[in-house]
Design an enzyme around this catalytic site. Structure first.
Site, PDB file in Angstrom:
ATOM      1  N   ARG A  60       0.839  -1.205   0.000  1.00 33.57           N
ATOM      2  CA  ARG A  60       0.000   0.000   0.000  1.00 33.57           C
ATOM      3  C   ARG A  60       0.869   1.248   0.000  1.00 33.57           C
ATOM      4  NH1 ARG A  60       0.918   2.183   4.787  1.00 33.57           N
ATOM      5  NH2 ARG A  60       1.213   0.853   6.620  1.00 33.57           N
ATOM      6  N   GLY A  73       1.776   5.035   1.721  1.00 33.91           N
ATOM      7  CA  GLY A  73       1.907   5.471   3.102  1.00 33.91           C
ATOM      8  C   GLY A  73       3.118   4.881   3.783  1.00 33.91           C
ATOM      9  N   THR A 119       2.030   1.948  10.076  1.00 33.36           N
ATOM     10  CA  THR A 119       0.801   2.064  10.840  1.00 33.36           C
ATOM     11  C   THR A 119       0.630   0.824  11.701  1.00 33.36           C
ATOM     12  OG1 THR A 119      -1.525   2.734  10.739  1.00 33.36           O
ATOM     13  CG2 THR A 119      -0.828   1.008   9.214  1.00 33.36           C
ATOM     14  N   HIS A 134      -2.318  -1.968  13.414  1.00 39.24           N
ATOM     15  CA  HIS A 134      -3.670  -2.514  13.468  1.00 39.24           C
ATOM     16  C   HIS A 134      -3.771  -3.400  14.705  1.00 39.24           C
ATOM     17  CE1 HIS A 134      -4.334  -1.001   9.503  1.00 39.24           C
ATOM     18  NE2 HIS A 134      -3.493  -1.833   8.935  1.00 39.24           N
ATOM     19  N   ALA A 157      -6.178   6.199   9.860  1.00 36.24           N
ATOM     20  CA  ALA A 157      -5.079   6.154   8.896  1.00 36.24           C
ATOM     21  C   ALA A 157      -5.580   5.578   7.580  1.00 36.24           C
ATOM     22  CB  ALA A 157      -3.935   5.302   9.432  1.00 36.24           C
ATOM     23  N   ILE A 158      -5.041   6.090   6.467  1.00 37.99           N
ATOM     24  CA  ILE A 158      -5.453   5.633   5.143  1.00 37.99           C
ATOM     25  C   ILE A 158      -4.226   5.262   4.329  1.00 37.99           C
ATOM     26  CG2 ILE A 158      -6.553   6.286   2.963  1.00 37.99           C
ATOM     27  CD1 ILE A 158      -8.372   8.145   4.530  1.00 37.99           C
ATOM     28  N   GLY A 159      -4.306   4.137   3.650  1.00 32.37           N
ATOM     29  CA  GLY A 159      -3.269   3.719   2.708  1.00 32.37           C
ATOM     30  C   GLY A 159      -3.917   2.919   1.596  1.00 32.37           C
ATOM     31  N   GLY A 183      -7.044   0.353   2.503  1.00 35.43           N
ATOM     32  CA  GLY A 183      -8.151   1.245   2.841  1.00 35.43           C
ATOM     33  C   GLY A 183      -7.896   2.097   4.060  1.00 35.43           C
ATOM     34  N   CYS A 198       3.097   9.205   9.770  1.00 38.67           N
ATOM     35  CA  CYS A 198       3.206  10.196   8.692  1.00 38.67           C
ATOM     36  C   CYS A 198       4.605  10.806   8.610  1.00 38.67           C
ATOM     37  CB  CYS A 198       2.180  11.317   8.869  1.00 38.67           C
ATOM     38  SG  CYS A 198       0.494  10.748   9.059  1.00 38.67           S
TER      39      CYS A 198
END
Length: 219
Positions: free
Chosen positions: A66, A68, A71, A73, A133-135, A146, A164
């Site tokens: 992805r 970005g 991150t 999860h 967060a979005i990627g 997503g 970021c």
């Protein structure tokens, strides 16, 4: 809980079916065990994972395709994977990303949380902190990956990553902003509905109980 790699394999299969015209756009909703993922923008020389590796034995670090950077999860977080053909609805990935941000902000507004992306890096922010967060990845005109919305996760896991690329960026959650516990199950359907509205979709719901993934298919 659905394993991250299991969900990733499902995304890839659905994306091929959608690209081949054999399936409608699909929105997957999942909750994952603890895991850190590194996107394509991570530079090896940067300390995206503080100290170079996860300090938690239960939280592996995975490199993924992805966009970005780093991150996290884990339990208490909803991850939404829109597996969708961009055109003709969207002019490109940026328009789709903005729709994701609008859908998340609208969901948060339902719970009394004001959030936006104005003058901020990609994602959804509230009170100067990142709440989602979005990627994304686009291949053959179809999106995968997503948005991850922090409902009520253990925010200490975010202390181990540089969000970021900004060492000063901090994470927050719906529970932290509201000052009370929030159940993932209470947020999942409103989030799906608001994302569908932002995409111009009408969802028909299905369920993959073996994966514990809820799937909404656009019609």
């Amino acid at each position: 809980m659905t394993g991250y790699l299991e969900a990733l394999a499902l995304q890839k299969r659905l994306a091929e079916e959608i690209a081949d015209g054999a399936r409608a756009n699909t929105l997957l909703l999942a909750e994952h065990p603890h895991v850190y993922t590194l996107g394509r923008r991570v530079v090896p020389s940067e300390a995206s994972i503080r100290g170079g590796a996860s300090p938690y034995a239960a939280a592996p670090v995975l490199s993924v395709d992805r966009g970005g950077q780093a991150t996290y999860h884990g339990p208490g977080q909803i991850v939404c994977y829109p597996i969708a053909r961009l055109r003709p609805t969207f002019d490109g990935p940026l328009a789709f990303l903005r729709a994701l941000e609008r859908g998340v902000a609208a969901t948060l507004a339902r719970f009394g949380i004001t959030a936006s992306n104005e003058d901020r890096p990609t994602g959804v922010w509230t009170g100067g902190a990142k709440i989602a967060a979005i990627g994304l990845r686009v291949s053959r005109g179809v999106t995968t990956h997503g948005v991850a919305l922090n409902v009520d996760p253990d925010l200490s896991y975010f202390d181990n990553i540089v969000q970021c690329g900004d060492p000063d960026a901090r994470a927050t959650s719906m529970a932290a902003e509201l000052g009370r516990r929030v159940a993932v199950g209470d947020v999942a359907r409103p989030l799906a509905d608001e994302l569908a509205a932002a995409f111009g979709w009408r969802l028909t719901w299905a369920s993959r109980e073996s994966l514990e993934i809820a799937a909404g298919i656009s019609r």
